[in-house]
Each structure stands twice: as structure tokens, then as C-alpha cells.
Design a protein around this motif. Structure first.
Motif, mmCIF file in Angstrom:
data_model
loop_
_atom_site.group_PDB
_atom_site.id
_atom_site.type_symbol
_atom_site.label_atom_id
_atom_site.label_comp_id
_atom_site.label_asym_id
_atom_site.label_seq_id
_atom_site.Cartn_x
_atom_site.Cartn_y
_atom_site.Cartn_z
ATOM 1 N N TYR A 189 3.420 9.405 -4.851
ATOM 2 C CA TYR A 189 3.693 9.745 -3.449
ATOM 3 C C TYR A 189 3.842 8.464 -2.613
ATOM 4 N N HIS A 190 2.946 7.515 -2.838
ATOM 5 C CA HIS A 190 3.024 6.289 -2.034
ATOM 6 C C HIS A 190 4.200 5.410 -2.439
ATOM 7 N N MET A 224 6.890 6.861 -0.321
ATOM 8 C CA MET A 224 6.662 6.474 1.088
ATOM 9 C C MET A 224 7.115 5.038 1.363
ATOM 10 N N GLN A 225 6.909 4.166 0.368
ATOM 11 C CA GLN A 225 7.356 2.779 0.523
ATOM 12 C C GLN A 225 8.847 2.716 0.835
ATOM 13 N N SER A 250 1.981 3.938 10.136
ATOM 14 C CA SER A 250 1.223 4.836 9.258
ATOM 15 C C SER A 250 1.849 6.223 9.243
ATOM 16 N N LEU A 283 -2.554 7.479 6.832
ATOM 17 C CA LEU A 283 -2.653 6.433 5.798
ATOM 18 C C LEU A 283 -1.640 5.367 6.186
ATOM 19 N N TYR A 307 0.673 1.745 6.077
ATOM 20 C CA TYR A 307 1.626 1.192 5.120
ATOM 21 C C TYR A 307 0.935 0.392 4.013
ATOM 22 N N GLY A 335 -1.272 2.425 1.731
ATOM 23 C CA GLY A 335 -0.454 3.155 0.760
ATOM 24 C C GLY A 335 0.057 2.233 -0.330
ATOM 25 N N HIS A 376 -0.705 2.563 -4.242
ATOM 26 C CA HIS A 376 0.428 2.648 -5.173
ATOM 27 C C HIS A 376 0.252 1.635 -6.313
ATOM 28 N N SER A 429 -7.269 -2.727 2.126
ATOM 29 C CA SER A 429 -5.797 -2.782 2.112
ATOM 30 C C SER A 429 -5.361 -4.192 1.739
#
Ligand code: HAS
Length: 560
Positions: A27-28, A31-32, A44, A48, A50, A53, A57, A115
Motif C-alpha cells: 500500500y505504501h 502511495m509513494q 500525509s 500517515l 510521507y 509511509g 514500505h 520516520s
């Protein structure tokens, strides 16, 4: 071969837990591509952000999935070839250490307290539980090596003149590389990062941390690759309908990895000013050395596939290529392997470009880099992992694969998506598009003065490829968990296709003994890393205070 219930249970858990986590990892990934294409122009989504995520990932897909799988596949290989199960207590111990470590790191990442991306470079700072979790995951993956070494020694005593099975050789070499390279990251985490993240030390030597990380980091990529190579040498020729062209070629390639996988880490630091050009040149040279076993592999596998294609009725110069079982459901592992290999041709070529000191300065830290590594780790490695996970689960549980037709086309879908994605990333990289950057908030936002219209086609291609891969990934999850939910239809057993060798060369003792190779490995390592560490010691600047990824001001820790 029949195996005990406990053995099965541990293997199923080691396969299924990381595959379940892939839901978050994949999923991430999607999203990237959405953030980077400027479709989403925010920091975000669904609470969540960037970088959170991107960290999830990288850590889930590249560290957790690969480590769990390497251990599970190692257990299975050793048990299958030695016809003896590893010690169950140690299997459980390794398993629980890995699970506890993963849970700790997952909490820190999901809570937004880590992060720091999968490379966790300081001065980015994570919660201590992230580092501790990573350390536990690694220690958990060390445990089996000692048990397998014990099993190997007693097998060798009983069979002193029999060649060690190639798959066992590959597994042991891989875990020796892993054990040695992780010593450096263990030092980095335990001595430098945890005390710093706890606020016990004021600063950290960023250069030393990076150098220790890359001592581990490049060998890490071969730790990902070698289980796939074991499958390519020992399983692929059989499922293609042929034989392995040369058993000795496989042994030579695997031992060369033992020599060259670690002492090349500085090729990730060509831009670090603390390390001198001589050291960079030497690591660059060794990097060309580490490509040699892959060239040997490319030749050996192509010859093995040609043999299979001709045996299947292929004629003419290239006619054999048409006779490989691309869509044969009864040999569904073949598509997973061949699609990975096709991707690896591009992954390998781009890697060799990166290795060049001068070309590296053009592509370093650009989108080219994820273009390269997705065609390696998300190519042969990922496809071999998911294909073999499905195969092992289905065989050992006695359950038929759910939607076998779909399972057979997933790798083609993934490969097409990956080619489109990586082409977009590589092209963008050559036009200066940075990696690890939320482009949607700036360069891909038409309202921003930084807007770069020339990055629209490249990021759109990456998005398009990302969507195709996402669909393939989700289909795999449906197939895998659909299979788990099925009722068993036959008695489950452990069976792995075993390729015979076309040239089964006589046993040559040097290619059947670890000691001389380990000694040479240590010598090459010292030659490569003593000067690098002396450089770092001499040329490092002041120690850095901790930072969070979203703020240019240092985090204040401890007493003011
Ligand atoms: Fe790499 C950066 C150089 C291989 C992964 N690499 C990365 C990063 C990752 C990664 C994750 O020198 C980014 C790290 C970060 O976050 O900063 N890499 C190389 C070289 C190789 C290489 C020389 N990399 C890999 C593999 C990876 C991986 C494998 C994961 C599994 N890489 C670099 C460099 C950097 C780098 C620099 C740093 C760049 C920078 O500036 O940051 C070599 O090992 C590649 C050799 C491979 C080949 C290909 C052989 C082809 C085969 C397929 C044959 C096909 C057949 C099919 C038979 C020579 C085996 C036939 C088809 C029919 C239809 C019949």
C-alpha cells in the motif's frame, strides 16, 4: 518427505506473517507513486505521513519479508537435503526474537516515532525501540546458522567425500555473509544509535554510522539475492524441464559472493567527503568483482534454459525460448523465476552503471536509484520469495492453490508494472528528479515556483507502473490467503524440485570447504575496511545532535 507438525507450524508462521505485513508494505509503495506524481499534494494521507509511509514500505518489504523468508527457506532447504529437521527449540527461539523485534519496530514506525527510512541514517533520530527491534530481528536470524552449522558438520563427518548439496552450500554461505555483515550494524545500533537516541550521548559521528551501515548494507542486498539464486540454480532448471548446465559454476559463483559481498560498501559513499579517493577506487574495483558471480549465473542459467527449451522440442538458434513453460499451471514457479530474471538483466546493468565512480555522481540520490533497486529486490528477489512461499505453503499443508490461473499470471503483471515504473524512475533520475522526496508538495505542484513540468511524464509513468504492481500484489495476497483458508485435499509434505546437473563435475575439495574462503574473505575485508575506518576516524567533523525528518532544528534531548 514427511515433516513434524511443529516444523510445519513454524515455517507457515515465518511465511505468512511477513506476507500479511505486505498489505502495509505494498500500500505504501503505491502511495509513494501517488505523492511523487503530484496527484496528492499533501504531507500525509489517512494520518500517515510521507516519510512514515516510506519507512514502513522499505522496512517491511526489504528487511522484514526478506529476513523471515531467508530463515524459513533455509530451514526448509537444510531439512530437505539432510533429511533431518533442525532443533525445534532453537527454531522457536529465532522465531520469537524476530517477531518481538518486528513488533517493537512496527510500533515505533506506526506511532510516527521512527520516520528514518530503512537506512536509519543519523542525524535522523528514531525511538530507541525501533533500533532495539531491528537488533532483535537480526539476532533472531542468527540463531539458525549455529544449528545448521552443527548439522552440516555432522553430515560432513558421515559424508566426507560427497559434494555438499548446492542448495545447502548457498544457504550456509548466505548466512555466513549475513552474520559477518550484521556485526557492524549491531555495533552501530547498540553503541552509537541507542545511547544517542536515549539522550545519554549528545552527538553521533554521522560518518562512522554511515560507514558501519554500508559495511552491512551492500552485503544485505546479497542476503536478499542468494535465496533466489539457490532457487535459480537448484529448482529452476527442473521446473523448466531441463538440467542445471554446470554444478561447479554454481559453487564458484556462491563462493565468490562470500569474498566480494561485503567489502564494497563504500560504493554507496562515493559522495562522502570523509573517505579518500583511493579507498573509493578500491571498493569500486571490488564492486566490479561482485558482478562476476552474477555474470556466471546469467550464463549458466541461460544455458540451462536453452537445454530445457531444446528438450521440450525447441529448434533453431532461438526457438528453444518459445518452448519454456511460461504459462504451465502445473509448473507455476517458472513464471515467478523467469520474470524475476528478465527484470534482473536491467537491474544488473543499472547496478554496474552505479558502480562507476564518475557515472555515480550523475545518478546518486536521484530517482534512478530506486529504478535500479526495484529491478533487483522487487524483481528476482520478491518474485522468488512470493512464488516459493506459495509453493511451500501449498505443498506442506496439502491445500490446493486458490485461483491457480491467476497465480500463474501475477508475475507477468508484476514484471510489466515494474518495467514501466522503473523506466519512469530511471528516466526521471537522469533528468535530476530526486529520490526520497515528496514531489507533490513542490516540484510536481503547478502552483509552486519550483514546478518541473519535465518530471510530469516520468512520475506519471512511475504512477502507472505502481498501479499495475499494486493490482498484482493484491491479487497475490488474495491467492495466498485464499489458499490458507482452503481445506486440505491431500497429505502435506515437504517437497522441493531438485535439478540434476548436466555437467556434474567431480568434487574439487576447494569448492567444498568453507575455511579457505572465510580466511580470504577476512583478508579482503581488512584490506577494504581498515583504510576506510581510518579515514573516517581522521576526517570526521563534530558529532551531530538528533533531528526529526520534518524539522531543520535539532531535537533537544536530556538536560538543556
Ligand atoms: Fe545495487 C544501490 C551497484 C546488485 C539493491 N542497490 C542499491 C540500493 C539497493 C540495491 C537497495 O555501485 C540502494 C541503497 C540505498 O537505499 O541507498 N548493485 C550494484 C551492482 C550490482 C548490484 C554492481 N543491488 C544489486 C542487487 C540488489 C541491489 C542484487 C538487491 C537484491 N547498487 C550498486 C551501487 C549502488 C547500489 C553502486 C549505490 C548507488 C548510490 O549512489 O547510492 C551487481 O551485483 C549486479 C550484477 C548483476 C548482473 C545481472 C545478471 C543477470 C542475470 C539474469 C539472467 C537472465 C536470464 C533470463 C538467464 C550482472 C543473472 C533469460 C531470459 C529468457 C527468456 C531465456
Amino acid at each position: 518427505m514427511q515433516v513434524s507438525k511443529t516444523f510445519k507450524r513454524i515455517i507457515f508462521l515465518e511465511l505468512a506473517i511477513p506476507v500479511a505485513l505486505l498489505t502495509i508494505g505494498i500500500y505504501h509503495g503505491l502511495m509513494q507513486t501517488i505523492y511523487r506524481a503530484g496527484v496528492l499534494r499533501d504531507v500525509s494521507f489517512l494520518k500517515l505521513d510521507y516519510y512514515q509511509g516510506l519507512t514502513l514500505h522499505g522496512v517491511i518489504n526489504a528487511i522484514v519479508l526478506t529476513t523471515f523468508f531467508a530463515v524459513a527457506f533455509g530451514h526448509v532447504t537444510i531439512a530437505f537435503y539432510f533429511k533431518k529437521e533442525p532443533n525445534k527449540k532453537l527454531m522457536w527461539l529465532g522465531f520469537w526474537l524476530k517477531v518481538t523485534g518486528t513488533a517493537m519496530a512496527a510500533w515505533a514506525m506506526l506511532a510516527g516515532k521512527a520516520s528514518v527510512l530503512y537506512t536509519f541514517y543519523p542525524p535522523l533520530k528514531a525511538h530507541p525501540l525501533f533500533y532495539l527491534g531491528a537488533a532483535l530481528l537480526i539476532v533472531g536470524s542468527w540463531v539458525p546458522l549455529f544449528d545448521w552449522a552443527r548439522m552440516y558438520t555432522s553430515w560432513k563427518k558421515e559424508n566426507p567425500t560427497t559434494k555438499t548439496p548446492l542448495a545447502v552450500l548457498g544457504t550456509l554461505i548466505n548466512f555466513i555473509i549475513w552474520f559477518v555483515c550484521t556485526l557492524a550494524v549491531a555495533y552501530e545500533v547498540l553503541v552509537l544509535l541507542i545511547p544517542w537516541s536515549m539522550g545519554w550521548t549528545k552527538g553521533v559521528n554521522v560518518n562512522l554510522a554511515r560507514t558501519l551501515f554500508w559495511f552491512f548494507g551492500h552485503a544485505l542486498v546479497y542476503f536478499w539475492l542468494l535465496p533466489a539464486y539457490v532457487m535459480f540454480y537448484t529448482v529452476l532448471p527442473k521446473v523448466a524441464g531441463g538440467k542445471l548446465y554446470s554444478d561447479l559454476a554454481g559453487r564458484i559463483a556462491l563462493f565468490l559472493f562470500l569474498l566480494f559481498s561485503i567489502p564494497v560498501g563504500v560504493h554507496h559513499q562515493y559522495s562522502d567527503p570523509t573517505i579518500t579517493q583511493g579507498v573509493k577506487f578500491f571498493h569500486g574495483l571490488l564492486t566490479y568483482g561482485v558482478a562476476i558471480p552474477s555474470f556466471i549465473t546469467a550464463f549458466t542459467l541461460a544455458a540451462s534454459l536453452e537445454y530445457a527449451g531444446r528438450k521440450n522440442g525447441g529448434k533453431g538458434l532461438l526457438g528453444w525460448m518459445k518452448r519454456l513453460p511460461y504459462f504451465d499451471k502445473t509448473r507455476f514457479l517458472f513464471p515467478y523465476f523467469i520474470c524475476g530474471l528478465i527484470l534482473f538483466v536491467f537491474g544488473g546493468v543499472t547496478g554496474i552503471i552505479n558502480a562507476s565512480y564518475s557515472l555515480n555522481s550523475v545518478v546518486h540520490n536521484t530517482a534512478w536509484m530506486p529504478g535500479h533497486f526495484h529491478m533487483t529486490i522487487a524483481g528476482p528477489v520478491f518474485l522468488a520469495i512470493i512464488g516459493m512461499s506459495l509453493y511451500l505453503y501449498s505443498n506442506m499443508s496439502g491445500k490446493k492453490i486458490f485461483m491457480l490461473n491467476v497465480a500463474t499470471i501475477i508475475p507477468y503483471l508484476w514484471m510489466i508494472g515494474m518495467l514501466v515504473f522503473s523506466f519512469g524512475m530511471s528516466w526521471g533520475g537522469l533528468r535530476g528528479e530526486p529520490r526520497r522526496t515528496n514531489l507533490g508538495t513542490t516540484y510536481l505542484n503547478p502552483e509552486s515556483p519550483l514546478y518541473r513540468s519535465d518530471w510530469v511524464p516520468t512520475t506519471m509513468l512511475a504512477l502507472f507502473g505502481g498501479i499495475i504492481m499494486f493490482i498484482a500484489g493484491m491479487l497475490f495476497l488474495v491467492v495466498f490467503f485464499g489458499t490458507i483458508l482452503r481445506k486440505k485435499s491431500v497429505e502435506g509434505k515437504l517437497e522441493i524440485p531438485v535439478s540434476e546437473a548436466y555437467h556434474d563435475e567431480k568434487r574439487i575439495p576447494i569448492f567444498d570447504r568453507f575455511k579457505p574462503w572465510i580466511v580470504t574473505m577476512i583478508i579482503v575485508l581488512l584490506l577494504a575496511y581498515v583504510p576506510a575506518l581510518l579515514n573516517v576516524n581522521k576526517n570526521s567533523g563534530p558529532k551531530a545532535p538528533p533531528y526529526n525528518i520534518d524539522n531543520p532544528v535539532p531535537v533537544v534531548t536530556g538536560k538543556k
